[in-house]
Design a protein around this motif. Structure first.
Motif, PDB file in Angstrom:
ATOM      1  N   ASN A  78      11.599  13.200  -3.598  1.00  0.00           N
ATOM      2  CA  ASN A  78      12.904  13.807  -3.309  1.00  0.00           C
ATOM      3  C   ASN A  78      14.021  13.039  -4.013  1.00  0.00           C
ATOM      4  O   ASN A  78      14.939  13.637  -4.568  1.00  0.00           O
ATOM      5  N   THR A  79      13.946  11.700  -3.990  1.00  0.00           N
ATOM      6  CA  THR A  79      14.966  10.887  -4.665  1.00  0.00           C
ATOM      7  C   THR A  79      14.550  10.508  -6.078  1.00  0.00           C
ATOM      8  O   THR A  79      15.336   9.933  -6.822  1.00  0.00           O
ATOM      9  N   LYS A  80      13.282  10.778  -6.427  1.00  0.00           N
ATOM     10  CA  LYS A  80      12.729  10.516  -7.756  1.00  0.00           C
ATOM     11  C   LYS A  80      12.784   9.038  -8.134  1.00  0.00           C
ATOM     12  O   LYS A  80      13.205   8.666  -9.225  1.00  0.00           O
ATOM     13  N   VAL A  81      12.351   8.188  -7.190  1.00  0.00           N
ATOM     14  CA  VAL A  81      12.309   6.750  -7.435  1.00  0.00           C
ATOM     15  C   VAL A  81      10.988   6.158  -6.947  1.00  0.00           C
ATOM     16  O   VAL A  81      10.346   6.693  -6.046  1.00  0.00           O
ATOM     17  N   VAL A  82      10.620   5.033  -7.563  1.00  0.00           N
ATOM     18  CA  VAL A  82       9.481   4.241  -7.085  1.00  0.00           C
ATOM     19  C   VAL A  82      10.027   3.358  -5.974  1.00  0.00           C
ATOM     20  O   VAL A  82      10.918   2.538  -6.210  1.00  0.00           O
ATOM     21  N   ILE A  83       9.497   3.538  -4.763  1.00  0.00           N
ATOM     22  CA  ILE A  83      10.020   2.755  -3.638  1.00  0.00           C
ATOM     23  C   ILE A  83       9.193   1.491  -3.388  1.00  0.00           C
ATOM     24  O   ILE A  83       9.658   0.590  -2.709  1.00  0.00           O
ATOM     25  N   ALA A  84       7.990   1.426  -3.951  1.00  0.00           N
ATOM     26  CA  ALA A  84       7.176   0.215  -3.834  1.00  0.00           C
ATOM     27  C   ALA A  84       6.167   0.188  -4.979  1.00  0.00           C
ATOM     28  O   ALA A  84       5.678   1.230  -5.405  1.00  0.00           O
ATOM     29  N   SER A  85       5.886  -1.021  -5.451  1.00  0.00           N
ATOM     30  CA  SER A  85       4.855  -1.194  -6.475  1.00  0.00           C
ATOM     31  C   SER A  85       4.112  -2.484  -6.183  1.00  0.00           C
ATOM     32  O   SER A  85       4.701  -3.448  -5.704  1.00  0.00           O
ATOM     33  N   SER A  86       2.818  -2.466  -6.459  1.00  0.00           N
ATOM     34  CA  SER A  86       2.019  -3.672  -6.264  1.00  0.00           C
ATOM     35  C   SER A  86       0.883  -3.689  -7.271  1.00  0.00           C
ATOM     36  O   SER A  86       0.462  -2.652  -7.774  1.00  0.00           O
ATOM     37  N   MET A  87       0.416  -4.905  -7.557  1.00  0.00           N
ATOM     38  CA  MET A  87      -0.713  -5.097  -8.457  1.00  0.00           C
ATOM     39  C   MET A  87      -1.849  -5.660  -7.606  1.00  0.00           C
ATOM     40  O   MET A  87      -1.895  -6.856  -7.340  1.00  0.00           O
ATOM     41  N   PRO A  88      -2.757  -4.800  -7.140  1.00  0.00           N
ATOM     42  CA  PRO A  88      -3.872  -5.314  -6.336  1.00  0.00           C
ATOM     43  C   PRO A  88      -4.704  -6.298  -7.155  1.00  0.00           C
ATOM     44  O   PRO A  88      -5.118  -5.980  -8.274  1.00  0.00           O
ATOM     45  N   PRO A  89      -4.945  -7.507  -6.638  1.00  0.00           N
ATOM     46  CA  PRO A  89      -5.694  -8.517  -7.397  1.00  0.00           C
ATOM     47  C   PRO A  89      -7.074  -8.036  -7.859  1.00  0.00           C
ATOM     48  O   PRO A  89      -7.528  -8.414  -8.933  1.00  0.00           O
ATOM     49  N   MET A  90      -7.718  -7.185  -7.090  1.00  0.00           N
ATOM     50  CA  MET A  90      -9.047  -6.699  -7.467  1.00  0.00           C
ATOM     51  C   MET A  90      -8.992  -5.720  -8.640  1.00  0.00           C
ATOM     52  O   MET A  90     -10.022  -5.399  -9.218  1.00  0.00           O
ATOM     53  N   SER A  91      -7.804  -5.246  -8.992  1.00  0.00           N
ATOM     54  CA  SER A  91      -7.683  -4.282 -10.092  1.00  0.00           C
ATOM     55  C   SER A  91      -7.551  -4.953 -11.455  1.00  0.00           C
ATOM     56  O   SER A  91      -7.568  -4.287 -12.477  1.00  0.00           O
ATOM     57  N   VAL A  92      -7.417  -6.267 -11.473  1.00  0.00           N
ATOM     58  CA  VAL A  92      -7.259  -6.991 -12.730  1.00  0.00           C
ATOM     59  C   VAL A  92      -8.637  -7.137 -13.377  1.00  0.00           C
ATOM     60  O   VAL A  92      -9.550  -7.712 -12.800  1.00  0.00           O
ATOM     61  N   ASN A  93      -8.763  -6.586 -14.580  1.00  0.00           N
ATOM     62  CA  ASN A  93     -10.031  -6.614 -15.309  1.00  0.00           C
ATOM     63  C   ASN A  93      -9.748  -7.131 -16.716  1.00  0.00           C
ATOM     64  O   ASN A  93      -9.413  -6.365 -17.615  1.00  0.00           O
ATOM     65  N   ILE A  94      -9.856  -8.447 -16.889  1.00  0.00           N
ATOM     66  CA  ILE A  94      -9.566  -9.070 -18.183  1.00  0.00           C
ATOM     67  C   ILE A  94     -10.801  -9.822 -18.644  1.00  0.00           C
ATOM     68  O   ILE A  94     -11.438 -10.531 -17.869  1.00  0.00           O
ATOM     69  N   ARG A  95     -11.139  -9.663 -19.921  1.00  0.00           N
ATOM     70  CA  ARG A  95     -12.319 -10.339 -20.457  1.00  0.00           C
ATOM     71  C   ARG A  95     -11.972 -10.995 -21.804  1.00  0.00           C
ATOM     72  O   ARG A  95     -11.151 -10.486 -22.555  1.00  0.00           O
ATOM     73  N   GLN A  96     -12.648 -12.088 -22.052  1.00  0.00           N
ATOM     74  CA  GLN A  96     -12.456 -12.806 -23.310  1.00  0.00           C
ATOM     75  C   GLN A  96     -13.228 -12.091 -24.407  1.00  0.00           C
ATOM     76  O   GLN A  96     -14.365 -11.668 -24.211  1.00  0.00           O
ATOM     77  N   MET A  97     -12.610 -11.938 -25.548  1.00  0.00           N
ATOM     78  CA  MET A  97     -13.223 -11.273 -26.692  1.00  0.00           C
ATOM     79  C   MET A  97     -13.688 -12.337 -27.691  1.00  0.00           C
ATOM     80  O   MET A  97     -13.169 -13.443 -27.696  1.00  0.00           O
ATOM     81  N   PRO A  98     -14.645 -12.006 -28.555  1.00  0.00           N
ATOM     82  CA  PRO A  98     -15.035 -12.968 -29.596  1.00  0.00           C
ATOM     83  C   PRO A  98     -13.854 -13.245 -30.520  1.00  0.00           C
ATOM     84  O   PRO A  98     -13.071 -12.346 -30.819  1.00  0.00           O
ATOM     85  N   GLN A  99     -13.741 -14.491 -30.953  1.00  0.00           N
ATOM     86  CA  GLN A  99     -12.668 -14.829 -31.895  1.00  0.00           C
ATOM     87  C   GLN A  99     -12.890 -14.116 -33.207  1.00  0.00           C
ATOM     88  O   GLN A  99     -14.034 -13.958 -33.648  1.00  0.00           O
ATOM     89  N   LYS A 100     -11.813 -13.671 -33.838  1.00  0.00           N
ATOM     90  CA  LYS A 100     -11.900 -13.005 -35.126  1.00  0.00           C
ATOM     91  C   LYS A 100     -12.444 -13.979 -36.158  1.00  0.00           C
ATOM     92  O   LYS A 100     -11.946 -15.092 -36.297  1.00  0.00           O
ATOM     93  N   GLY A 101     -13.482 -13.544 -36.847  1.00  0.00           N
ATOM     94  CA  GLY A 101     -14.076 -14.382 -37.871  1.00  0.00           C
ATOM     95  C   GLY A 101     -15.002 -15.459 -37.330  1.00  0.00           C
ATOM     96  O   GLY A 101     -15.698 -16.107 -38.086  1.00  0.00           O
TER      97      GLY A 101
END
Length: 189
Positions: A163-186
């Motif tokens: 109705n007001t067209k705004v985000v009233i809350a936002s959160s980053m759930p810790p379990m949603s973080v999916n980061i992995r190390q990639m092989p170094q270039k070369g």
């Protein structure tokens, strides 16, 4: 003649009801579309702050103090001198901001005018010495090899008031973080 007359009136009444229903449906607010639009706008306007947040998290999780030992020969008759250096490694928020890509999930209605949307940020970044650090300035060719590439995704759960067209809350759930190390270039190629 009577049957024909009834069918014509019935058809006209049916058509009128159909037009009335269609016009009222067009006048309704499309809350799901509004929720998606608000989520996209939030993602674009908050990208820089989100990149800072992800960089701080990645630095805390993957950053470290690195050691560097360089042997230098002064001249043919002298012995080699070993130079030792330590430096901190960090994730670069500007690099995250430049590479961030967004996927906006389907809105889920929670209550009247309130929707939940999952916005997923796809990211890639390097953990290495800070771009404008003293060690990078003094030994740019050597220190550049100390960068480790990472990639992944992070989800943000958004609560949106359509109705007001705004985000009233936002959160980053810790379990949603999916980061992995990639092989170094070369490194492996």
């Amino acid at each position: 003649m009577r049957i024909r007359y009834s069918m014509t009136i019935g058809t006209m009444i049916g058509a009128a009801l159909l037009v009335l229903w269609a016009s009222s449906a067009c006048g309704e607010i499309d809350h799901e579309r509004i929720a998606e639009d608000v989520a996209r706008e939030w993602a674009m306007t908050e990208a820089e702050d989100i990149s800072e947040e992800i960089a701080a998290m990645a630095t805390k999780r993957y950053g470290r103090t690195a050691g560097l030992r360089v042997s230098v020969g002064l001249d043919p008759t002298s012995r080699r001198v070993t130079h030792k250096e330590t430096f901190d490694t960090v994730a670069d928020a500007a690099q995250i901001s430049d590479t961030i890509g967004w996927e906006i999930g389907s809105p889920i209605r929670r209550t009247e005018g309130r929707y939940e949307v999952i916005a997923t940020a796809s990211i890639s970044f390097d953990v290495g010495p800070p771009k404008y650090s003293d060690i990078n300035r003094r030994m740019p060719g050597i220190v550049s090899g100390f960068k480790m590439p990472y990639s992944g995704s992070v989800e943000f759960k958004l609560e949106i008031d359509t109705n007001t067209k705004v985000v009233i809350a936002s959160s980053m759930p810790p379990m949603s973080v999916n980061i992995r190390q990639m092989p170094q270039k070369g490194f492996y190629n």
